[in-house]
Design an enzyme around this catalytic site. Structure first.
Site, mmCIF file in Angstrom:
data_model
loop_
_atom_site.group_PDB
_atom_site.id
_atom_site.type_symbol
_atom_site.label_atom_id
_atom_site.label_comp_id
_atom_site.label_asym_id
_atom_site.label_seq_id
_atom_site.Cartn_x
_atom_site.Cartn_y
_atom_site.Cartn_z
ATOM 1 N N PRO A 1 0.793 -1.235 0.000
ATOM 2 C CA PRO A 1 0.000 0.000 0.000
ATOM 3 C C PRO A 1 0.827 1.289 0.000
ATOM 4 C CG PRO A 1 -0.119 -1.111 2.127
ATOM 5 C CD PRO A 1 0.530 -2.066 1.170
ATOM 6 N N ASN A 2 0.321 2.232 -0.764
ATOM 7 C CA ASN A 2 0.864 3.591 -0.903
ATOM 8 C C ASN A 2 2.105 3.685 -1.792
ATOM 9 O OD1 ASN A 2 -1.020 5.054 0.823
ATOM 10 N ND2 ASN A 2 -0.131 3.838 2.469
ATOM 11 N N ARG B 1 4.876 12.188 -3.338
ATOM 12 C CA ARG B 1 4.908 12.764 -1.996
ATOM 13 C C ARG B 1 6.138 12.250 -1.239
ATOM 14 N NH1 ARG B 1 3.248 16.143 0.514
ATOM 15 N NH2 ARG B 1 2.386 15.072 2.308
ATOM 16 N N TYR C 1 11.486 8.919 0.347
ATOM 17 C CA TYR C 1 11.393 7.826 -0.628
ATOM 18 C C TYR C 1 11.958 8.176 -2.009
ATOM 19 C CZ TYR C 1 8.347 5.947 2.984
ATOM 20 O OH TYR C 1 7.853 5.492 4.183
ATOM 21 N N ASN D 1 8.134 -5.493 -1.363
ATOM 22 C CA ASN D 1 8.078 -4.401 -0.394
ATOM 23 C C ASN D 1 6.641 -4.391 0.131
ATOM 24 O OD1 ASN D 1 7.980 -2.111 1.123
ATOM 25 N ND2 ASN D 1 9.121 -0.838 -0.336
ATOM 26 N N ALA E 1 3.372 -0.928 4.604
ATOM 27 C CA ALA E 1 2.880 -0.968 5.993
ATOM 28 C C ALA E 1 2.441 -2.370 6.421
ATOM 29 C CB ALA E 1 1.735 0.026 6.173
ATOM 30 N N GLU F 1 12.456 -9.509 1.427
ATOM 31 C CA GLU F 1 11.699 -8.313 1.834
ATOM 32 C C GLU F 1 12.580 -7.089 1.592
ATOM 33 O OE1 GLU F 1 9.851 -8.500 5.831
ATOM 34 O OE2 GLU F 1 10.613 -6.459 6.075
ATOM 35 N N HIS G 1 12.884 -2.682 1.557
ATOM 36 C CA HIS G 1 12.362 -1.376 1.972
ATOM 37 C C HIS G 1 13.281 -0.288 1.453
ATOM 38 C CE1 HIS G 1 9.468 -3.249 4.583
ATOM 39 N NE2 HIS G 1 10.428 -4.068 4.959
ATOM 40 N N ARG H 1 13.749 4.442 12.158
ATOM 41 C CA ARG H 1 12.606 5.359 12.100
ATOM 42 C C ARG H 1 11.714 5.148 13.333
ATOM 43 N NH1 ARG H 1 9.908 5.114 6.357
ATOM 44 N NH2 ARG H 1 8.905 6.985 7.193
ATOM 45 N N ARG I 1 8.047 0.682 12.968
ATOM 46 C CA ARG I 1 8.542 0.257 11.651
ATOM 47 C C ARG I 1 9.650 -0.784 11.742
ATOM 48 N NH1 ARG I 1 6.071 3.609 7.862
ATOM 49 N NH2 ARG I 1 5.646 5.661 8.744
HETATM 50 O O1 CA2 Z 1 10.732 2.103 3.344
HETATM 51 C C1 CA2 Z 1 9.882 1.426 2.759
HETATM 52 O O2 CA2 Z 1 10.037 0.978 1.632
HETATM 53 C C2 CA2 Z 1 8.541 1.157 3.441
HETATM 54 O O3 CA2 Z 1 8.188 -0.200 3.178
HETATM 55 C C3 CA2 Z 1 7.541 2.096 2.820
HETATM 56 C C4 CA2 Z 1 6.158 1.915 3.439
HETATM 57 C C5 CA2 Z 1 6.228 2.141 4.951
HETATM 58 O O4 CA2 Z 1 4.953 1.925 5.530
HETATM 59 C C6 CA2 Z 1 7.234 1.158 5.561
HETATM 60 O O5 CA2 Z 1 7.290 1.373 6.958
HETATM 61 C C7 CA2 Z 1 8.596 1.342 4.955
HETATM 62 C C8 CA2 Z 1 5.076 2.720 2.726
HETATM 63 C C9 CA2 Z 1 5.323 4.159 2.686
HETATM 64 C C10 CA2 Z 1 4.780 4.646 1.404
HETATM 65 O O6 CA2 Z 1 4.253 5.868 1.627
HETATM 66 C C11 CA2 Z 1 4.535 6.788 0.698
HETATM 67 C C12 CA2 Z 1 4.136 8.022 0.995
HETATM 68 C C13 CA2 Z 1 4.397 9.011 0.101
HETATM 69 C C14 CA2 Z 1 5.081 8.761 -1.068
HETATM 70 C C15 CA2 Z 1 5.496 7.496 -1.346
HETATM 71 C C16 CA2 Z 1 5.230 6.498 -0.468
#
Ligand code: CA2
Length: 150
Positions: free
Chosen positions: A11-12, A19, A24, A75, A78, A99, A101, A108, A112
């Site tokens: 997700p996301n 964003r 990221y 990946n 969350a 896995e 990230h 963090r 997490r």
């Molecule tokens: O660091 C990573 O790759 C994460 O898997 C990213 C996940 C976060 O929940 C993990 O703790 C670590 C998702 C974050 C994605 O959220 C975004 C927000 C804005 C722009 C891009 C991604």
């Protein structure tokens, strides 16, 4: 079977490059998928890419990989931190999963640093931005080549 890996993003991750570039980076998910596909191809693997914001869809993508792919780079976003459903799916199919990230989840927020999925994976790569995906593919390919040579 043609050598194949599946890349799953949770997700996301479709918001990448739009964003929070300070965490990221500026690359879109499509760009990261393309980099991953290219590195996989160099290593002799076809790479199918999948992203969903829905837990059940991620579970079903893992199920579909059974008998159809050699391994998974994922990946779980969350879902990493709380999805026993995704963890059980990884355990159920018995495929090698790496896995990955983008951020260093261990430096963090406290929530997490815990992955409920990692116990069922062959390894974890975190904190290397988009390179985490390249490193994840390399880890998976090295594992699979090792198995071939046993
Ligand atoms: O660091 C990573 O790759 C994460 O898997 C990213 C996940 C976060 O929940 C993990 O703790 C670590 C998702 C974050 C994605 O959220 C975004 C927000 C804005 C722009 C891009 C991604």
């Amino acid at each position: 079977m043609h050598k194949k890996i599946l890349l799953i993003n949770g997700p996301n991750m479709n918001m990448l490059g739009i964003r929070q570039p300070e965490i990221y980076g500026r690359d879109s998910l499509a760009a990261i998928e393309e980099l991953t596909r290219r590195r996989a191809a160099e290593l002799g693997y076809e790479c199918e890419c999948f992203q969903s914001n829905y837990e059940g869809a991620v579970v079903e993508a893992i199920h579909r990989a059974y008998g159809a792919a050699d391994g998974i780079v994922m990946n779980p976003a969350a879902f990493t931190h709380y999805s026993y459903a995704v963890a059980d799916a990884v355990s159920a199919v018995g495929l090698p999963v790496v896995e990955v990230h983008m951020s260093d989840i261990h430096s963090r927020e406290d929530f997490r640093s815990k992955s409920v999925i990692l116990p069922y994976c062959i390894g974890q790569v975190a904190g290397h931005g988009k390179d985490s995906y390249r490193l994840g593919v390399e880890m998976l390919a090295a594992y699979l080549e090792g198995k071939e040579n046993v």
